[in-house]
Design a protein around this motif. Sequence first.
Motif, PDB file in Angstrom:
ATOM      1  N   SER A 124       6.057   5.911  -4.839  1.00 57.70           N
ATOM      2  CA  SER A 124       7.427   6.164  -5.290  1.00 57.70           C
ATOM      3  C   SER A 124       7.763   7.628  -5.091  1.00 57.70           C
ATOM      4  CB  SER A 124       7.604   5.773  -6.753  1.00 57.70           C
ATOM      5  OG  SER A 124       6.808   6.596  -7.578  1.00 57.70           O
ATOM      6  N   GLU A 125       9.031   7.862  -4.764  1.00 56.98           N
ATOM      7  CA  GLU A 125       9.514   9.220  -4.552  1.00 56.98           C
ATOM      8  C   GLU A 125      11.006   9.242  -4.852  1.00 56.98           C
ATOM      9  OE1 GLU A 125      10.100  12.048  -0.751  1.00 56.98           O
ATOM     10  OE2 GLU A 125       8.094  11.202  -0.977  1.00 56.98           O
ATOM     11  N   GLY A 126      11.383   9.937  -5.894  1.00 51.61           N
ATOM     12  CA  GLY A 126      12.795  10.031  -6.256  1.00 51.61           C
ATOM     13  C   GLY A 126      13.386   8.683  -6.607  1.00 51.61           C
ATOM     14  N   THR A 127      14.431   8.294  -5.878  1.00 48.93           N
ATOM     15  CA  THR A 127      15.123   7.032  -6.170  1.00 48.93           C
ATOM     16  C   THR A 127      14.644   5.874  -5.296  1.00 48.93           C
ATOM     17  OG1 THR A 127      16.868   7.548  -4.587  1.00 48.93           O
ATOM     18  CG2 THR A 127      17.213   8.268  -6.877  1.00 48.93           C
ATOM     19  N   LYS A 128      13.603   6.109  -4.467  1.00 51.65           N
ATOM     20  CA  LYS A 128      13.082   5.059  -3.585  1.00 51.65           C
ATOM     21  C   LYS A 128      11.601   4.849  -3.847  1.00 51.65           C
ATOM     22  CE  LYS A 128      16.190   6.354   0.108  1.00 51.65           C
ATOM     23  NZ  LYS A 128      16.211   7.092   1.370  1.00 51.65           N
ATOM     24  N   CYS A 129      11.138   3.646  -3.500  1.00 45.52           N
ATOM     25  CA  CYS A 129       9.713   3.354  -3.638  1.00 45.52           C
ATOM     26  C   CYS A 129       9.296   2.372  -2.550  1.00 45.52           C
ATOM     27  CB  CYS A 129       9.406   2.778  -5.019  1.00 45.52           C
ATOM     28  SG  CYS A 129      10.177   1.188  -5.342  1.00 45.52           S
ATOM     29  N   GLN A 130       7.997   2.209  -2.414  1.00 46.24           N
ATOM     30  CA  GLN A 130       7.458   1.237  -1.478  1.00 46.24           C
ATOM     31  C   GLN A 130       6.638   0.215  -2.254  1.00 46.24           C
ATOM     32  OE1 GLN A 130       4.825   2.750   1.547  1.00 46.24           O
ATOM     33  NE2 GLN A 130       4.512   0.762   2.438  1.00 46.24           N
ATOM     34  N   TYR A 131       6.947  -1.042  -2.031  1.00 48.39           N
ATOM     35  CA  TYR A 131       6.171  -2.155  -2.574  1.00 48.39           C
ATOM     36  C   TYR A 131       5.449  -2.822  -1.411  1.00 48.39           C
ATOM     37  CZ  TYR A 131       7.818  -2.484  -7.403  1.00 48.39           C
ATOM     38  OH  TYR A 131       8.051  -2.265  -8.735  1.00 48.39           O
ATOM     39  N   ARG A 132       4.344  -3.496  -1.720  1.00 45.46           N
ATOM     40  CA  ARG A 132       3.633  -4.266  -0.697  1.00 45.46           C
ATOM     41  C   ARG A 132       2.888  -5.422  -1.325  1.00 45.46           C
ATOM     42  NH1 ARG A 132      -0.243  -0.897   2.751  1.00 45.46           N
ATOM     43  NH2 ARG A 132       1.715   0.063   3.241  1.00 45.46           N
ATOM     44  N   ILE A 133       2.615  -6.405  -0.487  1.00 44.48           N
ATOM     45  CA  ILE A 133       1.794  -7.549  -0.870  1.00 44.48           C
ATOM     46  C   ILE A 133       0.891  -7.848   0.319  1.00 44.48           C
ATOM     47  CG2 ILE A 133       3.510  -9.256  -0.107  1.00 44.48           C
ATOM     48  CD1 ILE A 133       2.597 -11.021  -2.472  1.00 44.48           C
ATOM     49  N   GLN A 134      -0.407  -7.936   0.080  1.00 39.11           N
ATOM     50  CA  GLN A 134      -1.342  -8.201   1.167  1.00 39.11           C
ATOM     51  C   GLN A 134      -1.450  -9.708   1.382  1.00 39.11           C
ATOM     52  OE1 GLN A 134      -4.843  -5.748   1.411  1.00 39.11           O
ATOM     53  NE2 GLN A 134      -6.005  -7.420   2.323  1.00 39.11           N
ATOM     54  N   CYS A 135      -1.537 -10.101   2.660  1.00 41.25           N
ATOM     55  CA  CYS A 135      -1.548 -11.512   3.029  1.00 41.25           C
ATOM     56  C   CYS A 135      -2.601 -11.788   4.091  1.00 41.25           C
ATOM     57  CB  CYS A 135      -0.179 -11.912   3.579  1.00 41.25           C
ATOM     58  SG  CYS A 135       1.192 -11.554   2.459  1.00 41.25           S
ATOM     59  N   GLN A 136      -2.932 -13.064   4.227  1.00 50.51           N
ATOM     60  CA  GLN A 136      -3.905 -13.493   5.218  1.00 50.51           C
ATOM     61  C   GLN A 136      -3.356 -14.710   5.957  1.00 50.51           C
ATOM     62  OE1 GLN A 136      -7.211 -15.804   3.808  1.00 50.51           O
ATOM     63  NE2 GLN A 136      -8.638 -14.803   5.211  1.00 50.51           N
TER      64      GLN A 136
END
Length: 144
Positions: A124-136
């Motif tokens: 996360s940084e300021g008003t934005k963030c990164q989400y992720r989900i690992q998949c196979q």
Amino acid sequence: MSVASKVKEFIESCPFLEEFEQAYFPVVNLNVLEENATMYSIEETPADPIVKNYTNGDSVRQYVFSLCSRELYGPAENEKTTAFYEKFADWLEECTRTGNLPALSGQLKSKSVRATTNGYLYDSEGTKCQYRIQCQFVYFKKRR
């Protein structure tokens, strides 16, 4: 076309990506997550590609990846994003159950796709963030 491209094409078919997309249609990149919210990217995860080898040269293989998104950051936004990733994991399970999998051809045949983690806040940084989900994604490769 590569397995990665076929997985990207498959993810783009997710019926609810646009629910949390600001544009008129979802954009899913391959190994590129743009800075603007809301964006998606399939990012390859290092993993042994071979799950099982057969004596005749056939193999069961995997493509491990993360679906990443750049999101607006805040309590209400984070709750919506978490709900999206739960729904996405359920969708992958349903696709495996019904056989709605990435369309491979030639010596390759799709077997399953699933989430291997929950969706989580990665950065996360300021008003934005990164989400992720690992998949196979698991597929069968027939020896030529």
